[in-house]
Motif scaffolding. Structure first.
Motif, PDB file in Angstrom:
ATOM      1  N   GLU A   1       4.623  -7.060 -28.336  1.00 46.73           N
ATOM      2  CA  GLU A   1       4.302  -5.715 -27.867  1.00 46.73           C
ATOM      3  C   GLU A   1       3.081  -5.699 -26.951  1.00 46.73           C
ATOM      4  O   GLU A   1       2.879  -4.745 -26.200  1.00 46.73           O
ATOM      5  N   ARG A   2       2.273  -6.750 -26.989  1.00 41.18           N
ATOM      6  CA  ARG A   2       1.119  -6.825 -26.100  1.00 41.18           C
ATOM      7  C   ARG A   2       1.534  -7.099 -24.661  1.00 41.18           C
ATOM      8  O   ARG A   2       0.762  -6.874 -23.737  1.00 41.18           O
ATOM      9  N   THR A   3       2.729  -7.620 -24.475  1.00 40.76           N
ATOM     10  CA  THR A   3       3.204  -7.983 -23.140  1.00 40.76           C
ATOM     11  C   THR A   3       4.321  -7.065 -22.645  1.00 40.76           C
ATOM     12  O   THR A   3       4.712  -7.131 -21.499  1.00 40.76           O
ATOM     13  N   MET A   4       4.840  -6.227 -23.517  1.00 37.37           N
ATOM     14  CA  MET A   4       5.984  -5.398 -23.134  1.00 37.37           C
ATOM     15  C   MET A   4       5.574  -4.288 -22.171  1.00 37.37           C
ATOM     16  O   MET A   4       4.394  -3.946 -22.035  1.00 37.37           O
ATOM     17  N   THR A   5       6.567  -3.712 -21.514  1.00 33.75           N
ATOM     18  CA  THR A   5       6.395  -2.502 -20.720  1.00 33.75           C
ATOM     19  C   THR A   5       6.721  -1.313 -21.615  1.00 33.75           C
ATOM     20  O   THR A   5       7.827  -1.248 -22.163  1.00 33.75           O
ATOM     21  N   PRO A   6       5.805  -0.380 -21.831  1.00 30.62           N
ATOM     22  CA  PRO A   6       6.068   0.752 -22.727  1.00 30.62           C
ATOM     23  C   PRO A   6       7.265   1.575 -22.267  1.00 30.62           C
ATOM     24  O   PRO A   6       7.632   1.576 -21.085  1.00 30.62           O
ATOM     25  N   ALA A   7       7.847   2.304 -23.192  1.00 25.90           N
ATOM     26  CA  ALA A   7       9.061   3.077 -22.905  1.00 25.90           C
ATOM     27  C   ALA A   7       8.848   4.087 -21.790  1.00 25.90           C
ATOM     28  O   ALA A   7       9.756   4.339 -20.988  1.00 25.90           O
ATOM     29  N   ASP A   8       7.645   4.679 -21.712  1.00 28.51           N
ATOM     30  CA  ASP A   8       7.421   5.692 -20.680  1.00 28.51           C
ATOM     31  C   ASP A   8       7.176   5.090 -19.299  1.00 28.51           C
ATOM     32  O   ASP A   8       6.989   5.817 -18.329  1.00 28.51           O
ATOM     33  N   ARG A   9       7.176   3.757 -19.216  1.00 29.26           N
ATOM     34  CA  ARG A   9       6.989   3.096 -17.917  1.00 29.26           C
ATOM     35  C   ARG A   9       8.242   2.338 -17.481  1.00 29.26           C
ATOM     36  O   ARG A   9       8.194   1.575 -16.522  1.00 29.26           O
ATOM     37  N   ILE A  10       9.327   2.526 -18.191  1.00 34.45           N
ATOM     38  CA  ILE A  10      10.575   1.841 -17.852  1.00 34.45           C
ATOM     39  C   ILE A  10      11.312   2.642 -16.779  1.00 34.45           C
ATOM     40  O   ILE A  10      11.617   3.820 -16.976  1.00 34.45           O
TER      41      ILE A  10
ATOM     42  N   MET B   1      13.359   2.251 -29.925  1.00 34.47           N
ATOM     43  CA  MET B   1      12.987   1.493 -28.737  1.00 34.47           C
ATOM     44  C   MET B   1      11.623   1.956 -28.229  1.00 34.47           C
ATOM     45  O   MET B   1      11.429   3.132 -27.932  1.00 34.47           O
ATOM     46  N   ILE B   2      10.670   1.042 -28.146  1.00 33.13           N
ATOM     47  CA  ILE B   2       9.334   1.410 -27.681  1.00 33.13           C
ATOM     48  C   ILE B   2       8.963   0.717 -26.371  1.00 33.13           C
ATOM     49  O   ILE B   2       7.898   0.959 -25.817  1.00 33.13           O
ATOM     50  N   GLY B   3       9.833  -0.164 -25.877  1.00 33.53           N
ATOM     51  CA  GLY B   3       9.541  -0.834 -24.626  1.00 33.53           C
ATOM     52  C   GLY B   3      10.507  -1.963 -24.365  1.00 33.53           C
ATOM     53  O   GLY B   3      11.441  -2.201 -25.141  1.00 33.53           O
ATOM     54  N   VAL B   4      10.295  -2.663 -23.262  1.00 34.27           N
ATOM     55  CA  VAL B   4      11.092  -3.837 -22.933  1.00 34.27           C
ATOM     56  C   VAL B   4      10.150  -4.960 -22.502  1.00 34.27           C
ATOM     57  O   VAL B   4       9.034  -4.710 -22.029  1.00 34.27           O
ATOM     58  N   ALA B   5      10.606  -6.168 -22.668  1.00 34.26           N
ATOM     59  CA  ALA B   5       9.860  -7.351 -22.217  1.00 34.26           C
ATOM     60  C   ALA B   5      10.814  -8.234 -21.434  1.00 34.26           C
ATOM     61  O   ALA B   5      11.988  -8.369 -21.805  1.00 34.26           O
ATOM     62  N   ASN B   6      10.325  -8.817 -20.354  1.00 38.36           N
ATOM     63  CA  ASN B   6      11.179  -9.700 -19.568  1.00 38.36           C
ATOM     64  C   ASN B   6      10.638 -11.119 -19.587  1.00 38.36           C
ATOM     65  O   ASN B   6       9.459 -11.360 -19.888  1.00 38.36           O
TER      66      ASN B   6
END
Length: 335
Positions: A209-218, A308-313
């Protein structure tokens, strides 16, 4: 005659304490500076001194306990020698002993602390190898004191439920980092390789979660978007992957598509959609990166309690490793 003998005895006690302070302060610094890898290589080659030092490296708690007890004994001897010499010279007790101790403090600090630490910081093997046999003697002498301390420490760890492998893990990481640094200096590793390997150690315990993109920034699209809409969206935002979600449930991302595949393939968009794998927010970023690589995916959804709180690539996770585990800025791919 007895006055001079007593004064010489006091000076001898003082110098003995100063020498012990020099020895233990220096060896303590050298212990943390010496290369464990070099010790292992020399020990495997049959070097007895390296074997002796390597035995302490595998049990650092005993080494540290010995140096701490040794420094306390050294300070006690310095105080006794200073007090005796002051009383003999001034023929007075009390304030004279305090003044005498105050006067020799700079000498003890420079010669018994500062000088050995600086020398052993630069050349750690110098004192460790020459004093390994002497340190072994002190280790045996102080064992009646250090062994109960070690047992009490172990008992407190068990009562508090502390993990016994924590110290070994910290020492192991430090030693591996030291190996990578020496490998880079010797030309065995490139700067990029050294940074990557050091980053792996640093980031190994970080949550994804420290590296993910938050849900509101997807910046994704709904699942009914057309090929042209996806390509235009990717071109405008410079994305390499585009996440797709439910039109009726905003924020519920279920699939993603790779822009490169969509641009060069004539296959329908529906056949190029990939299910979005999901990971818990508390999972380690290296665990998530390995799972993505194994499955052949480049984007994963991050959830907490099923939400879902974010995504990571994949690219963002790799970049975070190169940045030594520091949190990344907003990723520029599927997010």
């Amino acid at each position: 005659m007895s006055f001079f003998l007593e004064l010489l005895a006091a000076i001898a006690i003082f110098l003995l304490g100063l020498g012990m302070s020099f020895f233990f302060s220096g060896t303590e610094t050298a212990f943390y500076r010496v290369s464990t890898v070099r010790l292992m290589i020399a020990a495997n080659a049959g070097d007895r001194i390296s074997r002796r030092l390597l035995a302490f490296a595998h049990r650092p708690g005993r080494f540290v306990a010995t140096t701490l007890v040794g420094n306390n004994v050294a300070n006690y001897l310095v105080s006794i020698g200073t007090g005796l010499a002051t009383v003999l010279v001034v023929r007075s007790e009390g304030l004279a002993e305090v003044v005498g101790t105050w006067m020799v403090t700079p000498l003890v600090f420079v010669c018994g602390e500062l000088l050995p630490k600086n020398i052993c910081y630069i050349t750690p093997s110098w004192l460790l190898r020459r004093g390994s046999a002497l340190f072994r003697v002190f280790y045996v002498l102080f064992l009646p004191i250090t062994l109960p301390l070690a047992m009490i420490s172990h008992l407190l760890e068990r009562i508090a439920g502390a993990a016994t492998g924590t110290a070994d893990l910290v020492f192991g990481r430090n030693r591996l980092t030291q190996v990578f640094s020496q490998g880079r200096q010797a030309g065995l590793l490139s700067d990029a390789q050294s940074r990557f390997l050091t980053g792996l150690l640093t980031a190994s315990g970080d949550a994804v979660e420290r590296t993910m993109t938050p849900a509101d920034r997807i910046f994704g699209l709904h699942g009914d978007a057309t090929r042209d809409e996806v390509l235009e969206h990717a071109r405008r935002l410079a994305l390499t992957e585009v996440v797709l979600g439910s039109k009726s449930k905003p924020g519920e991302w279920t699939h993603y598509v790779r822009v490169a595949e969509l641009a060069v393939s004539d296959r329908p968009l529906a056949t190029l959609k990939r299910p979005l794998p999901r990971f818990e927010a508390g999972q380690a970023k290296l665990e998530v990166l390995l799972a993505l690589r194994t499955a052949g995916d480049s984007v994963g959804g991050i959830t907490r309690d099923g939400v879902m709180i974010g995504v990571a690539n994949e690219r963002g996770l790799v970049e975070s490793v190169f940045r030594a585990g520091r949190p990344l800025a907003v990723a520029s791919t599927a997010a």
